[in-house]
Design an enzyme around this catalytic site. Sequence first.
Site, short mmCIF file in Angstrom:
data_model
loop_
_atom_site.label_atom_id
_atom_site.label_comp_id
_atom_site.label_asym_id
_atom_site.label_seq_id
_atom_site.Cartn_x
_atom_site.Cartn_y
_atom_site.Cartn_z
N ASP A 48 0.83 -1.20 0.08
CA ASP A 48 -0.35 -0.10 0.01
C ASP A 48 0.96 1.21 0.00
O ASP A 48 1.84 1.40 0.81
CB ASP A 48 -0.85 -0.14 1.27
CG ASP A 48 -1.66 1.27 1.53
OD1 ASP A 48 -1.86 1.94 0.49
OD2 ASP A 48 -1.73 1.52 2.70
N ASP A 56 -2.01 -1.27 -3.48
CA ASP A 56 -2.30 -0.63 -4.51
C ASP A 56 -1.36 -1.01 -5.85
O ASP A 56 -0.27 -1.53 -5.50
CB ASP A 56 -2.58 1.01 -4.36
CG ASP A 56 -1.53 1.60 -3.58
OD1 ASP A 56 -0.25 1.23 -4.04
OD2 ASP A 56 -1.62 2.13 -2.91
N ASP A 125 -7.04 -11.12 -14.88
CA ASP A 125 -8.00 -12.08 -14.43
C ASP A 125 -9.34 -11.47 -15.31
O ASP A 125 -9.67 -10.22 -15.22
CB ASP A 125 -8.34 -11.74 -12.97
CG ASP A 125 -8.50 -13.00 -12.21
OD1 ASP A 125 -9.53 -13.84 -12.86
OD2 ASP A 125 -8.43 -13.19 -11.33
N ASP A 227 -11.98 -16.61 -14.69
CA ASP A 227 -12.83 -16.85 -13.55
C ASP A 227 -13.90 -17.87 -13.62
O ASP A 227 -14.93 -17.62 -14.37
CB ASP A 227 -13.14 -15.72 -12.66
CG ASP A 227 -13.31 -15.80 -11.28
OD1 ASP A 227 -12.71 -16.32 -10.60
OD2 ASP A 227 -14.84 -15.90 -11.15
N GLU A 281 -9.91 -21.30 -15.11
CA GLU A 281 -10.16 -21.88 -13.57
C GLU A 281 -11.40 -23.00 -13.89
O GLU A 281 -12.72 -22.83 -14.23
CB GLU A 281 -10.78 -20.80 -12.56
CG GLU A 281 -10.80 -21.40 -11.24
CD GLU A 281 -11.73 -20.49 -10.30
OE1 GLU A 281 -11.42 -20.62 -8.99
OE2 GLU A 281 -12.69 -19.88 -10.83
N HIS A 347 -5.44 -17.39 -3.95
CA HIS A 347 -6.02 -16.59 -3.25
C HIS A 347 -7.58 -17.37 -2.55
O HIS A 347 -8.07 -16.67 -1.70
CB HIS A 347 -6.62 -15.32 -3.94
CG HIS A 347 -7.33 -15.63 -5.12
ND1 HIS A 347 -7.03 -16.42 -6.08
CD2 HIS A 347 -8.67 -15.55 -5.31
CE1 HIS A 347 -8.02 -16.73 -7.08
NE2 HIS A 347 -9.16 -16.00 -6.51
N ASP A 348 -7.53 -18.32 -3.19
CA ASP A 348 -8.88 -19.27 -2.64
C ASP A 348 -8.55 -20.21 -1.64
O ASP A 348 -9.32 -21.27 -1.27
CB ASP A 348 -9.73 -19.84 -3.57
CG ASP A 348 -10.51 -18.76 -4.54
OD1 ASP A 348 -10.74 -17.74 -4.14
OD2 ASP A 348 -10.22 -18.98 -5.98
C1 NOJ Z 1 -13.31 -18.03 -8.26
C2 NOJ Z 1 -12.40 -17.06 -7.72
O1 NOJ Z 1 -10.99 -17.28 -7.49
C3 NOJ Z 1 -12.63 -16.75 -6.37
O2 NOJ Z 1 -11.86 -15.90 -5.51
C4 NOJ Z 1 -14.13 -16.06 -6.38
O3 NOJ Z 1 -14.77 -15.73 -5.25
C5 NOJ Z 1 -14.99 -16.54 -7.34
N1 NOJ Z 1 -14.52 -17.35 -8.51
C6 NOJ Z 1 -16.34 -15.94 -7.96
O4 NOJ Z 1 -15.69 -14.92 -8.65
#
Ligand code: NOJ
Length: 576
Positions: A48, A56, A125, A227, A281, A347-348
Site C-alpha cells: 500500500d 495498490d 483476471d 474465472d 479456472e 487466493h482461494d
Molecule cells: C473464483 C475466484 O478464484 C474466487 O476468488 C471468487 O470468489 C469466485 N471465483 C467468484 O468469482
Amino acid sequence: MKNILFFSVLLLIVFGCSEKPNKDSLNEDASWWKEAVIYQVYPRSFKDTDGDGIGDLKGIIEKLDYIKSLGVTMVWLNPIYSSPNADNGYDISDYRAIMKEFGSMDDFDLLLKGLHERDIKFVMDVVVNHSSNQHEWFKESRSSRDNPYRDYYHWWPAEKGTPPYRYSLFDAKGDAWKYDSITDAYYLHYFSEQQPDLKWENPTLRQEVYDFMKFWADKGVDGFRLDAFQFAAKDTTYPAFPDDLEENFIQYYAMQDGLHQYLKEMNEEVFSKYEVMSVSEGAGRNFKEAHELVDADRNELNMAYAFEGVDIAKPEGYSLSHFKEVFSRWDKEFAKEGWLSIFLANHDQARLVSRFGNDSPNFRAPSTKMLNTFILSMRGTPYCYYGDELGMTNIGFDSISQYQDIAAINGYEKVKTDGGDLEEYLINLKFASRDNGRTPMQWDSTIHAGFSSGTPWLPVNDNYKTINVASQNADPQSCLNHFRKMVQLRKDEPVLVYGQYELLIPEHEQVYAYTRELNGEKVLVMLNFSSEVATVEIPVKENLEELYINNYEQIFLKDRVLSMEPYQAFIYSLTK
Ligand code: NOJ
C-alpha cells in the site's frame, strides 16, 4: 555425530560441461507459456502506498524489482477493475476501469510498462461468469422486463412460480435465485447475490465481453485467466436438478452445452489475434473434459487448472500416497497432449506451508522449500502465490468476527440456519479459510510489516518480525533464496519443463521421488514429506551426478542408501 557419511562433495564432481538440450530439439509444441513461471499477486495485500491500508498498483510498481529478483516470468493479478468489493474484486462494476482503491489507468499503464521492461509478462483476471450487481448492465437489466439489457442476465418471472432450486456457493441461505421486486422476477447468482450470472447464451453479451478483452489485449496484456468459466453456459429452460445439487454442484453446473462454442468464439475473436496465453479456472468434470478444453487442436484454451491436487489437504492431514497418486495420474493423462497448471495455493486457499507442509518453528522453512521444489519441478506451468516464497503461514482466526471473506461470513450464516455445527465450521475455517492466504505481504520488521503506514484491511500475521523479505534477502539459506534458486534451475533446465515424469517408489510413506527425462538428460527429484528422517535407497540405477539443489547443507549417503532429513528436498542430475 551421525554415523552416516557426508558425501555430497564427491558427488558434486561434474563430468565436464554437460550439454543442455537445445531448445530447437524440444518437442515442436514448445511454447513460452509452458516455460513460464507465474507469480500470483493479490493486489489488495501486496503493498500500500497511500496509507489507506489497501494494497495498490503503485505499490506493485514499487516492488517490481523484487518480483524480477524472484526470476518469475509472468505475473497474474487478481481483478483490478472497478468493483464494490463484495467479493474483493470478483464482482466487477466496470470492465474498462481500475478499482479506485488500487489507483488509476495511468498506474496500470505504468505497471504494465514496468513489467515488460523487465521481461515479465502479465495475466489479467477475467471475471465473466458473473458481474457485480452494481454494473450498469445489471442496473439496466433489472429496471424493466423490456430493457435492452434484460437478456444479459438470467431472469425467472415470478408468475411462473418459484424457480427450480439452484445452489449458490456464497449465499447465506445457499439459494442462487434472488427475488427482485422491481420487475417481480428472480435473478440467478451461483456466487453471492451481489454477483448476478451473465447470460452467455446471448450473443450480444458475448460480443461485449470480447470487446473489453480486446481493449486490454490492445494495451498489451499477455494472458487471460477466466474465472469460474466452466460454469458460464447454462440450460436456460432451467430444469430441476437432483437433490444432491449442493454436494455435487460441479457435476450439474460445469461444462454445459454451449461452453465450447463460447470458448472457440473467444479464441477466434481474441486469443488468436494476439499472442496471449489463456487459462481457465476449472478443468471440467473428468479428464476427457479437461482435454476438450486445452488440447491444441481444439482451439480453445492453453491450459486449465483443476482442483483435485489442491483439495488434498485437510485439517486432519493428508496421505502422501494420495498426493503422489493424484499428481501422477494427472501427469500421465497429459503426457502426450494438453498442458497442466501446477499449484498448491492461491487466493482461494490457505497458506501453502500451513496446509501442505508443517508450519511449526522447526519445520516451517524446510517444508516450505520442499513444497516449492515440488511445484517448480513438475511438468506443467507452475503458479506460485505471493508470500509462499517466504513461507508465510496461516493467521488462524478464532472468531467469525475476524473474517472479511464473504464466503466465510455467509458460510457461517448458512451453517447457523441449517442448524449445523458452528464450532466445527470455525475449526475448518481456521485451517482452510481464504483470509489465511490474503494477509498482507511481510516485507520487513517495521510496523505492519512494511505493507502500509495505515491500518491494514486484514491484519498482518504476528510472525512478520521473523518471516519477512528483508531478513530472508540477507540469508543465503532462506526460503526466499531457495525459491529464487529453484526458479533459476527450472529456467536453466528444459528437462524440468518438458521432461517426461516417472514416479519412483510409489509405496514409500515419507518420500516422493520422481525422475524427469528429456533428450537423454535425466534428473532425480527427492522430497521428504515427513518430519522424520527418511531412509531410502537411491531409486534409480544411474549414478548421481550433479547436485542441482538441496534445501539442507548436506546429503547423507552410504552404500547408495540416503538418509533424508525432515522435509529435505534435492534434485540431482543423473549420469547418462
Ligand atoms: C473464483 C475466484 O478464484 C474466487 O476468488 C471468487 O470468489 C469466485 N471465483 C467468484 O468469482
